[in-house]
Every structure is written in structure tokens, then in C-alpha cells.
Scaffold this motif. Structure first.
Motif, PDB file in Angstrom:
ATOM      1  N   HIS A   1      35.719  38.342  39.835  1.00  0.00           N
ATOM      2  CA  HIS A   1      34.411  38.394  39.176  1.00  0.00           C
ATOM      3  C   HIS A   1      33.535  39.469  39.816  1.00  0.00           C
ATOM      4  CE1 HIS A   1      30.668  35.900  37.755  1.00  0.00           C
ATOM      5  NE2 HIS A   1      30.773  37.063  37.164  1.00  0.00           N
ATOM      6  N   MET A   2      33.223  40.491  39.008  1.00  0.00           N
ATOM      7  CA  MET A   2      32.454  41.611  39.532  1.00  0.00           C
ATOM      8  C   MET A   2      31.088  41.680  38.841  1.00  0.00           C
ATOM      9  SD  MET A   2      31.247  44.836  38.825  1.00  0.00           S
ATOM     10  CE  MET A   2      32.131  45.564  37.465  1.00  0.00           C
ATOM     11  N   VAL A   3      30.058  41.917  39.606  1.00  0.00           N
ATOM     12  CA  VAL A   3      28.734  42.135  39.037  1.00  0.00           C
ATOM     13  C   VAL A   3      28.173  43.423  39.630  1.00  0.00           C
ATOM     14  CG1 VAL A   3      26.391  41.246  38.801  1.00  0.00           C
ATOM     15  CG2 VAL A   3      28.310  39.671  38.756  1.00  0.00           C
ATOM     16  N   LYS A   4      27.701  44.306  38.750  1.00  0.00           N
ATOM     17  CA  LYS A   4      27.178  45.581  39.222  1.00  0.00           C
ATOM     18  C   LYS A   4      25.660  45.492  39.254  1.00  0.00           C
ATOM     19  CE  LYS A   4      27.541  50.525  38.312  1.00  0.00           C
ATOM     20  NZ  LYS A   4      28.058  51.563  37.428  1.00  0.00           N
ATOM     21  N   CYS A   5      25.128  45.051  40.411  1.00  0.00           N
ATOM     22  CA  CYS A   5      23.692  44.760  40.468  1.00  0.00           C
ATOM     23  C   CYS A   5      23.222  44.723  41.915  1.00  0.00           C
ATOM     24  CB  CYS A   5      23.446  43.410  39.786  1.00  0.00           C
ATOM     25  SG  CYS A   5      21.744  42.881  39.843  1.00  0.00           S
ATOM     26  N   HIS A   6      22.050  45.300  42.150  1.00  0.00           N
ATOM     27  CA  HIS A   6      21.486  45.306  43.498  1.00  0.00           C
ATOM     28  C   HIS A   6      21.153  43.916  44.010  1.00  0.00           C
ATOM     29  CE1 HIS A   6      21.233  49.559  44.170  1.00  0.00           C
ATOM     30  NE2 HIS A   6      20.622  49.758  43.026  1.00  0.00           N
ATOM     31  N   LEU A   7      20.850  42.997  43.087  1.00  0.00           N
ATOM     32  CA  LEU A   7      20.456  41.642  43.495  1.00  0.00           C
ATOM     33  C   LEU A   7      21.481  40.999  44.418  1.00  0.00           C
ATOM     34  CD1 LEU A   7      19.201  39.783  40.300  1.00  0.00           C
ATOM     35  CD2 LEU A   7      17.851  40.462  42.283  1.00  0.00           C
ATOM     36  N   PHE A   8      22.740  41.323  44.173  1.00  0.00           N
ATOM     37  CA  PHE A   8      23.797  40.627  44.894  1.00  0.00           C
ATOM     38  C   PHE A   8      24.366  41.449  46.033  1.00  0.00           C
ATOM     39  CE2 PHE A   8      23.669  39.463  40.437  1.00  0.00           C
ATOM     40  CZ  PHE A   8      23.221  38.161  40.586  1.00  0.00           C
ATOM     41  N   ALA A   9      23.817  42.635  46.201  1.00  0.00           N
ATOM     42  CA  ALA A   9      24.357  43.515  47.225  1.00  0.00           C
ATOM     43  C   ALA A   9      23.689  43.267  48.568  1.00  0.00           C
ATOM     44  CB  ALA A   9      24.149  44.968  46.821  1.00  0.00           C
ATOM     45  N   SER A  10      22.584  42.522  48.522  1.00  0.00           N
ATOM     46  CA  SER A  10      21.766  42.409  49.724  1.00  0.00           C
ATOM     47  C   SER A  10      22.456  41.703  50.876  1.00  0.00           C
ATOM     48  CB  SER A  10      20.455  41.706  49.380  1.00  0.00           C
ATOM     49  OG  SER A  10      20.725  40.580  48.586  1.00  0.00           O
TER      50      SER A  10
ATOM     51  N   VAL B   1      34.631  35.302  21.718  1.00  0.00           N
ATOM     52  CA  VAL B   1      35.153  35.588  23.056  1.00  0.00           C
ATOM     53  C   VAL B   1      35.657  34.296  23.694  1.00  0.00           C
ATOM     54  CG1 VAL B   1      34.557  36.364  25.372  1.00  0.00           C
ATOM     55  CG2 VAL B   1      33.696  37.604  23.399  1.00  0.00           C
ATOM     56  N   ALA B   2      34.823  33.249  23.625  1.00  0.00           N
ATOM     57  CA  ALA B   2      35.198  31.972  24.232  1.00  0.00           C
ATOM     58  C   ALA B   2      36.484  31.447  23.620  1.00  0.00           C
ATOM     59  CB  ALA B   2      34.077  30.957  24.057  1.00  0.00           C
ATOM     60  N   GLU B   3      36.656  31.753  22.344  1.00  0.00           N
ATOM     61  CA  GLU B   3      37.801  31.201  21.645  1.00  0.00           C
ATOM     62  C   GLU B   3      39.125  31.883  21.982  1.00  0.00           C
ATOM     63  OE1 GLU B   3      38.010  29.595  17.223  1.00  0.00           O
ATOM     64  OE2 GLU B   3      36.542  29.076  18.714  1.00  0.00           O
ATOM     65  N   ILE B   4      39.128  33.196  22.143  1.00  0.00           N
ATOM     66  CA  ILE B   4      40.442  33.819  22.295  1.00  0.00           C
ATOM     67  C   ILE B   4      40.638  34.749  23.496  1.00  0.00           C
ATOM     68  CG2 ILE B   4      40.964  33.627  19.827  1.00  0.00           C
ATOM     69  CD1 ILE B   4      40.707  36.556  19.547  1.00  0.00           C
ATOM     70  N   CYS B   5      39.624  34.974  24.302  1.00  0.00           N
ATOM     71  CA  CYS B   5      39.830  35.942  25.378  1.00  0.00           C
ATOM     72  C   CYS B   5      40.240  35.294  26.707  1.00  0.00           C
ATOM     73  CB  CYS B   5      38.568  36.768  25.594  1.00  0.00           C
ATOM     74  SG  CYS B   5      38.208  37.819  24.187  1.00  0.00           S
ATOM     75  N   ASP B   6      40.941  36.067  27.529  1.00  0.00           N
ATOM     76  CA  ASP B   6      41.280  35.627  28.882  1.00  0.00           C
ATOM     77  C   ASP B   6      40.286  36.207  29.885  1.00  0.00           C
ATOM     78  OD1 ASP B   6      43.827  34.455  28.047  1.00  0.00           O
ATOM     79  OD2 ASP B   6      44.425  36.537  27.706  1.00  0.00           O
ATOM     80  N   ASP B   7      39.894  37.454  29.629  1.00  0.00           N
ATOM     81  CA  ASP B   7      38.964  38.145  30.517  1.00  0.00           C
ATOM     82  C   ASP B   7      37.816  38.711  29.684  1.00  0.00           C
ATOM     83  OD1 ASP B   7      40.815  38.127  32.917  1.00  0.00           O
ATOM     84  OD2 ASP B   7      42.023  39.233  31.472  1.00  0.00           O
ATOM     85  N   VAL B   8      36.713  38.966  30.338  1.00  0.00           N
ATOM     86  CA  VAL B   8      35.555  39.509  29.631  1.00  0.00           C
ATOM     87  C   VAL B   8      34.969  40.662  30.438  1.00  0.00           C
ATOM     88  CG1 VAL B   8      33.308  38.985  28.612  1.00  0.00           C
ATOM     89  CG2 VAL B   8      34.997  37.177  28.839  1.00  0.00           C
TER      90      VAL B   8
ATOM     91  N   ILE C   1      28.948  46.237  33.481  1.00  0.00           N
ATOM     92  CA  ILE C   1      27.993  45.718  34.459  1.00  0.00           C
ATOM     93  C   ILE C   1      28.417  44.339  34.976  1.00  0.00           C
ATOM     94  CG2 ILE C   1      26.016  47.121  33.772  1.00  0.00           C
ATOM     95  CD1 ILE C   1      26.173  43.619  32.611  1.00  0.00           C
ATOM     96  N   GLU C   2      29.338  43.716  34.275  1.00  0.00           N
ATOM     97  CA  GLU C   2      29.895  42.467  34.790  1.00  0.00           C
ATOM     98  C   GLU C   2      31.269  42.280  34.180  1.00  0.00           C
ATOM     99  OE1 GLU C   2      27.376  39.012  34.633  1.00  0.00           O
ATOM    100  OE2 GLU C   2      28.999  37.637  35.149  1.00  0.00           O
ATOM    101  N   LYS C   3      32.218  41.827  34.986  1.00  0.00           N
ATOM    102  CA  LYS C   3      33.488  41.445  34.388  1.00  0.00           C
ATOM    103  C   LYS C   3      34.127  40.334  35.197  1.00  0.00           C
ATOM    104  CE  LYS C   3      36.158  45.171  36.496  1.00  0.00           C
ATOM    105  NZ  LYS C   3      36.670  46.519  36.293  1.00  0.00           N
ATOM    106  N   GLY C   4      35.018  39.630  34.543  1.00  0.00           N
ATOM    107  CA  GLY C   4      35.667  38.529  35.229  1.00  0.00           C
ATOM    108  C   GLY C   4      36.559  37.771  34.273  1.00  0.00           C
ATOM    109  N   ARG C   5      37.129  36.694  34.770  1.00  0.00           N
ATOM    110  CA  ARG C   5      37.873  35.832  33.879  1.00  0.00           C
ATOM    111  C   ARG C   5      36.875  35.101  32.999  1.00  0.00           C
ATOM    112  NH1 ARG C   5      40.798  33.007  38.614  1.00  0.00           N
ATOM    113  NH2 ARG C   5      38.576  32.888  38.888  1.00  0.00           N
ATOM    114  N   ILE C   6      37.354  34.585  31.903  1.00  0.00           N
ATOM    115  CA  ILE C   6      36.448  33.956  30.954  1.00  0.00           C
ATOM    116  C   ILE C   6      35.655  32.818  31.605  1.00  0.00           C
ATOM    117  CG2 ILE C   6      38.317  32.516  30.010  1.00  0.00           C
ATOM    118  CD1 ILE C   6      36.706  33.225  27.314  1.00  0.00           C
ATOM    119  N   GLU C   7      36.298  32.098  32.527  1.00  0.00           N
ATOM    120  CA  GLU C   7      35.594  31.001  33.211  1.00  0.00           C
ATOM    121  C   GLU C   7      34.436  31.548  34.049  1.00  0.00           C
ATOM    122  OE1 GLU C   7      38.858  31.549  33.635  1.00  0.00           O
ATOM    123  OE2 GLU C   7      39.786  29.968  32.438  1.00  0.00           O
TER     124      GLU C   7
END
Ligand SMILES: Nc1ncnc2c1ncn2[C@@H]1O[C@H](COP(=O)(O)OP(=O)(O)OP(=O)(O)O)[C@@H](O)[C@H]1O
Ligand SMILES: Nc1ncnc2c1ncn2[C@@H]1O[C@H](COP(=O)(O)OP(=O)(O)OP(=O)(O)O)[C@@H](O)[C@H]1O
Ligand SMILES: [Mg+2]
Ligand SMILES: [Mg+2]
Lengths: 330, 315
Positions: free
Chosen positions: A315-324, A220-227, A236-242
Motif C-alpha cells: 500500500h503506497m500513498v504519495k503524500c507529505h502527511l505520511f512522510a513525517s 472496482v470493488a466488484e472485480i479488481c484485485d489491485d487499485v 497518488i495511492e495504490k494498493g490491494r483492493i482491501e
């Protein structure tokens, strides 16, 4: 590069209706992909990665597999409303797939040249035999195989070479979207490096967009732009590779995935895998599907589905931890 | 440290229509008790064949394997049975190596039945439960069939079956290659814990160079049936000598961004292992190939007491 949306999946649900159970393989999955970009789709066995790819091609097993909800827009077309005939014209031409077990997609009784030619013939892009022949040779050349070998049969090639034949077949019609399901898992690192380099070159040359399914974060690190990280049928999480590799904030599952990989530089006696296993998709936990394995589980996680929280621009994270809190950070 | 198992000039050739296929060619290795030897190399280089020959699942063509100081080829039936109990294998393919018609408990109990290691059915059942517990298989899978389990659990059956006889040496043939990283980590931790508690020796076959570094005390790199470099793990990663080893190490995809650009990948295909001409088998792909590389057998050069390499660059 045109920053133009090629694929958009909205709230997709896919399931397998087996004799005993209903397997909820893809649950509320949304993602989008621009032309020429490569999206890495990672996650454990059974997360629904292959099911997602098959849904895009509408190739879920007949009778058993079913897309129960959602929308798939490809190049302006609503895939789910197309007729089977229209779909057949898209498969292999506009959207091609390298299947998880690539070696089995070659037919042992035909030469590899015939098999690549067959794809071209089917889609009628090249009319006469000579044109097809030329294109076959061009494709073999592109994947680094001598064109004389078009008359050889699959068993006469090594694993790495067969893999490249499969890639040549997938790319022969210059698809706009390539779905590559674990394309290098069967290969060893030196050959894998050759294949990855090749796919990178092709991406640049043909502007092919790609969904790369893998569980190797190194690739993934080698060839992807997004994950996009998948768990129990959802992203449950997506974003640019960085964002994924260097961002400070992650879904606990993503953190666990990274902690599971042996690090070449730091010597640790024990790895720290995520405890437990992927839940049974026929019997998903309530609330957050990851909650039974999560080290940060809160009460709300057991009952309520977590929201998709934007941590950064993409950068999206699907988690209650960050919704507070406002702004998304805990 | 005493070597539990070692080989002398071990060879395994297969007769094929095209000629003699040199799957394992003149291997000298040693594994001390309680240690792990990692074996790495490209697909088809002979790793599985070496593993099978080491525990006499197939007979060698030439050369010897010593277990506890004794030549395993000289074993009579009784000794062989004893050896089978001590030397086990976790197979490469968790799908095809277990009988789909047997339940999980039957699969794990099978070797105990064959070797009559437990007094009766009750003792066997207890042992099965104990092992299932050790390898992290919930007891609710006791009567399950393999197809009902995912890859990770199926591989745990393979581990459980190999451990059922309390072996001292286990050939682990790509035991985690088919698994997800998190399950892979669970199995690796398990294997390492078992090694510590039972003083097990492993031969760990893989093509994953991060995994092999993590688990091995020393590593052997194979190329087309031959050992081209062998060293203690840290030594090999810090100072790889053979051009093939260097190519291997530089080709590892690392889960990090913005690394320095990787060295040029090696091109070309692996040559056929059938009737190989004398000389270095890697030479056709080697960036440093010289005329001396072909024509004569390449000898191993001992660089340090724990590091040897077969390459003319170090003559
Ligand atoms: N034909 C089928 N019938 C019933 N269940 C199925 C079928 N195909 C897949 N499933 C189930 O759907 C879920 C998702 O499977 P999928 O193959 O999409 O996962 P994946 O992420 O591709 O996993 P892997 O990494 O193992 O390839 C799994 O629980 C799987 O067992
Ligand atoms: N029974 C057999 N008869 C003939 N040739 C064989 C036999 N078993 C293995 N070979 C050949 O011996 C060579 C080594 O095979 P082996 O399975 O040991 O490789 P490997 O290193 O384990 O590969 P992989 O990483 O793909 O598992 C290969 O060229 C293979 O085709
Ligand atoms: Mg899959
Ligand atoms: Mg093998």
C-alpha cells in the motif's frame, strides 16, 4: 496461479505537444501488474488514464503525443524500443484494448462476424477460413451472443450487445493483457452486471491480466484485485483492493473520491465533493499537484513533490502527511 | 401538496419502417412543487422521450400533460412561450446540446434573448454573471468556447442555460452521467440547493440508482415505454415489488468489499418496442413469468397510497 510480473511501467512521462501548450498528461508514473490480476485505474477526467493505456500500446496520436521518459516492460520486452512492425504484432494479439467509446470501434458497414474474423486473420493465428469461422462463433458464444448473429450489422444490436461484440473482438486472440477503458460506462446496471460477470469469468478461464479504467468505485470493488488512484498524471495511492476500500490511511484525494459517491445505505442531504477541479495539465501546480484542493495542505506541499510512502506491504500513498514519521503513519 | 405538473395516459409513438415504436406508453405521473421525481430504466426505455414530451419539445401521440392545472396541448403561442420559460431541460449530452460556435456567455444569454426576459443587454450580462456564479463557473470563462472546457464545466453551462429563465420545472436528462464522481457531487449539490431556494420541481432522468435515490422524493421505474413501478423513494428501496425493479436494485455495484454474493443477474435482452404484443413487456426476462403475464394489458395495482406496481404477482 503464476505470480509473475507481466507488465512493469517505470517513471513514465507522456505529453501532448499542441500548438499552444505542452500538456503534461502522465508524470512519473510507475506500476506493475502480475499475470491474471486485474488493476483498477481510477481518477477524475483528465487524470491521464487513457493516455497511460495508449502509451502501453504506443498509440499516442502521431506527432502530438510523445513518451518523453520512462520504461515499459511487457512480458520481458522493452516496449519503447520495439520497431513499429514489432509493435503491430503485439497490438490486438498480446495486448488488446477496449476503447473508451467502444461503440465507435465497430465499423457500421461490416458484419460483426467479419470484424472479429479480421482481427484473427491479421495476426495469422488461424490460417484457414473455416478455423477463423469456428473461432468467431466460439467467441460469440463466450460473450453470450447467438452465433447465428455473426452475419448481422452493428446497428442491429442493442448497446449492451455491441459492447459484448467489442469485448469478443478484444479477447479473440487471447491477449495476455487487456486494457479496458471504461468498458461499461455506456451501459445500464443490468447489462453492466452481465458484462462484468463475463469479464470475471474470462479472467479466470484465460488468465488474462487486465487494467480496468473506470470512475465507478462500485465496479472496482466488484472485480479488481489491485487499485491505483491517479491524479494529474501520477499515481497518488495504490494498493490491494482491501487496502483501498478498508485501509485506515489514505491520500486526501482518495478520501474525497469516496465522500463524493452517494451512499445507498446512509442518507445524507449533501454530498461532500472535493472542492475545485483537476489542475490544468499544461500548468501544473508546484509541489504536490493536489495541494490547491487539499484540506490538509501544509507549507511543504506547496513547494516539494511528495514522496511515495509505503503504508503497508503493498500500500503506497504519495503524500507529505505520511512522510513525517518513521513507519509512515502520521 | 399541489402538483405542479402531472400527466394522464401520456403516449408517444414513433412511426418506423418496422411499425409503431411505443417509446412512451400510457404514463401517469405527478410532481408536486419543490419535489423531484426520479425516472430510471434501461437504455432505450423512453426516458428522454418522456422528458421531451413533458415540456412539449415534441408533441404527444395521446394523453395529456397538465402544468399548473392547465393542459399544455391547448396552449396558444403566447401561453406556450410563457410555458417554455417555466419548463426547461438540461440535456443528456453536454457536448452536442450546446452550440460550439457560441461563447459561454452567449449560450447562457440566448434563452433570455429569445424570451425577452431582461430589459436590455446590460441586464442580461448581469444576469449571466449572476448565474455563472450560482452554478460555479468562474467569470474567466465568460468569453470561452465550450471546447475549451472540460465535461464538468460544460455540464454547468447546460445547468446555467436551463436556469437563465428562472423556470419552475426542469427536466434533468442524465445531467451527471458523463461526469466524475466529485464533479457529479458538485452538480447534484447545486441542483438540490437551487431546488431549496427556488422551490424548483425536477424530473431527474438517470440510470444511476445511487444518484436517483439521493436526489429524488419519489421514483418511477420504466421498462420499454411503460411505468412498471412508482413509489416514494424510501419505500421503493426498502420494498421493491416488481421483479424488474428488484433485478435493477440488486445489480447496483456497491463500493464495498465482501458483500453477500449478489443475486443471479437477469439474463436476456430487452425486447423490441415496435408493435409490442399486449401483456408484460418484461415477461421474457422475468424469473416469475406465468401464463397470465401475456395476452392482456397489465394493470397498475395500488399497494399503498404512494406505491403502485404493474405486475400480476400483486393482482
Ligand atoms: N490529443 C490530445 N491533445 C492534447 N491534449 C490531450 C490529448 N489527449 C488528451 N489530452 C489531455 O491530456 C490529459 C489527460 O487525458 P486522458 O484522456 O489521458 O485523461 P483520462 O484520465 O482518460 O480522462 P477521462 O476520464 O475524461 O477519459 C487531459 O488534460 C487531456 O485534455
Ligand atoms: N425520433 C425518433 N424516431 C424514432 N424512434 C425514436 C426517436 N427517438 C427515440 N426513439 C426510440 O424511442 C425509444 C426510446 O428512446 P429514448 O431516447 O427516449 O430512450 P432513453 O430511455 O432516454 O434511453 P437512454 O438511456 O439510452 O438515453 C428507443 O427505442 C429509441 O430508439
Ligand atoms: Mg479517458
Ligand atoms: Mg435518454
Amino acid at each position: 496461479m503464476k505470480n509473475e510480473k507481466l507488465l512493469e511501467i517505470k517513471d513514465l512521462y507522456a505529453q501532448y505537444n499542441t500548438d499552444e501548450d505542452i500538456v503534461y498528461a502522465v508524470n512519473d508514473l510507475s506500476l506493475s501488474l502480475d499475470r491474471g490480476r486485474t488493476l483498477g485505474l481510477v481518477g477524475e477526467t483528465g487524470a491521464g488514464k487513457t493516455t497511460t493505456c495508449l502509451s502501453i500500446l504506443r498509440l499516442l496520436p502521431e506527432r502530438i503525443g510523445e513518451i518523453s521518459k520512462g520504461e515499459i516492460i511487457f512480458d520481458g520486452m522493452d516496449i519503447l524500443s520495439l520497431s513499429e512492425d514489432e509493435m503491430r504484432k503485439i497490438r490486438g494479439k498480446d495486448i488488446a484494448m477496449i476503447f473508451q467509446d467502444p461503440l465507435s470501434s465497430l465499423n457500421p458497414v461490416y458484419t460483426i462476424g467479419m470484424q472479429i474474423g479480421e482481427v484473427l486473420k491479421y495476426h495469422g493465428i488461424y490460417k484457414d477460413d473455416q478455423a477463423i469461422e469456428n473461432r468467431v462463433e466460439e467467441m460469440l458464444d463466450l460473450v453470450g451472443l447467438p452465433k447465428e448473429r455473426k452475419n448481422d450489422y452493428p446497428h442491429q444490436f442493442s448497446g449492451g450487445m455491441k459492447q459484448r461484440v467489442v469485448i469478443a473482438m478484444a479477447l479473440a486472440c487471447e491477449p495476455k493483457l487487456l486494457l479496458a477503458d471504461e468498458p461499461t460506462t455506456a451501459l445500464d446496471v443490468t447489462i453492466q452486471a452481465q458484462v462484468l460477470k463475463l469479464m470475471n469469468e474470462l479472467k479466470e478461464r484465460l488468465q488474462t491480466a487486465m487494467i480496468l479504467v473506470t470512475h465507478d468505485l462500485g465496479i472496482v470493488a466488484e472485480i479488481c484485485d489491485d487499485v491505483a488512484v491517479m491524479y494529474a498524471g501520477s499515481i497518488i495511492e495504490k494498493g490491494r483492493i482491501e487496502d483501498i476500500f478498508e485501509g485506515q490511511v489514505h491520500h486526501p484525494y482518495t478520501v474525497g473520491l469516496f465522500a463524493s459517491i452517494p451512499n445507498l445505505k446512509v442518507k445524507t442531504r449533501r454530498l461532500s465533493p472535493i472542492d475545485g477541479l483537476m489542475p490544468d495539465p499544461a500548468d501544473l501546480p508546484k509541489g504536490c499537484t493536489f495541494n490547491p484542493r487539499c484540506p490538509h495542505r501544509m507549507e511543504v506541499c506547496k513547494t516539494e513533490e511528495p514522496p511515495c510512502v509505503m503504508i503497508g506491504e503493498e500500500h503506497m500513498v504519495k503524500c507529505h502527511l505520511f512522510a513525517s514519521k518513521e513507519g509512515g503513519r502520521p | 401538496m399541489k402538483d405542479l405538473i402531472y400527466t394522464e395516459g401520456l403516449k408517444k409513438y414513433f412511426k418506423t419502417p418496422a411499425g409503431l415504436l411505443h417509446a412512451v406508453d400510457d404514463i401517469n405521473l405527478r410532481i408536486p412543487a419543490g419535489q423531484t421525481l426520479g425516472v430510471v430504466g434501461e437504455s432505450g426505455c423512453g426516458k428522454s422521450t418522456l422528458g421531451r414530451t413533458m415540456i412539449r419539445l415534441i408533441d404527444s401521440t395521446e394523453g395529456k400533460v397538465f402544468f399548473d392545472g392547465e393542459d399544455i396541448n391547448t396552449f396558444d403561442k403566447k401561453q406556450l412561450k410563457h410555458f417554455r420559460k417555466n419548463a426547461q431541460m438540461i440535456f443528456q449530452d453536454p457536448y452536442s446540446s450546446i452550440n460550439p460556435r457560441m461563447s459561454v456567455s452567449q449560450i447562457i444569454a440566448e434563452p433570455m434573448k429569445v424570451c425577452k426576459t431582461e430589459a436590455n443587454k446590460k441586464a442580461r450580462d448581469d444576469k449571466v454573471k449572476e448565474i455563472m456564479n450560482t452554478v460555479g463557473l468562474a467569470l474567466r470563462f465568460y468569453n470561452a468556447y465550450p471546447h475549451e472546457l472540460d465535461g464538468g464545466r460544460r455540464q454547468r453551462i447546460g445547468v446555467a442555460r436551463a436556469l437563465a429563465l428562472d423556470p419552475r420545472f426542469v427536466v434533468c436528462d442524465e445531467p451527471v452521467s458523463a461526469l466524475d464522481v466529485s464533479i457529479q457531487a458538485q452538480i447534484l449539490n447545486l441542483l438540490m440547493d437551487l431546488q431549496e431556494t427556488n422551490n424548483l420541481s425536477y424530473m431527474f432522468i438517470t440510470h444511476d440508482l445511487s444518484v436517483v435515490k439521493h436526489i429524488s422524493h419519489s421514483i418511477m421505474v420504466m421498462y420499454l415505454g411503460e411505468c412498471i413501478e412508482q413509489a416514494d423513494t424510501d419505500e421503493l428501496y426498502e420494498n421493491p415489488l416488481h421483479p424488474y425493479t428488484r433485478a435493477l436494485l440488486s445489480a447496483i455495484p456497491i463500493p464495498e468489499l465482501r458483500r453477500e454474493k449478489r443475486a443471479e443477474v437477469i439474463r436476456g435482452e430487452v425486447k423490441s418496442p415496435v408493435n409490442p404484443a399486449p401483456g408484460c413487456r418484461f415477461a421474457p426476462r422475468c424469473p416469475h413469468a406465468k401464463p397470465e403475464c401475456v395476452g392482456e394489458k397489465i394493470n397498475e395495482v395500488q399497494i399503498t397510497p404512494t406505491h403502485k406496481v404493474a405486475c400480476v404477482l400483486y393482482y
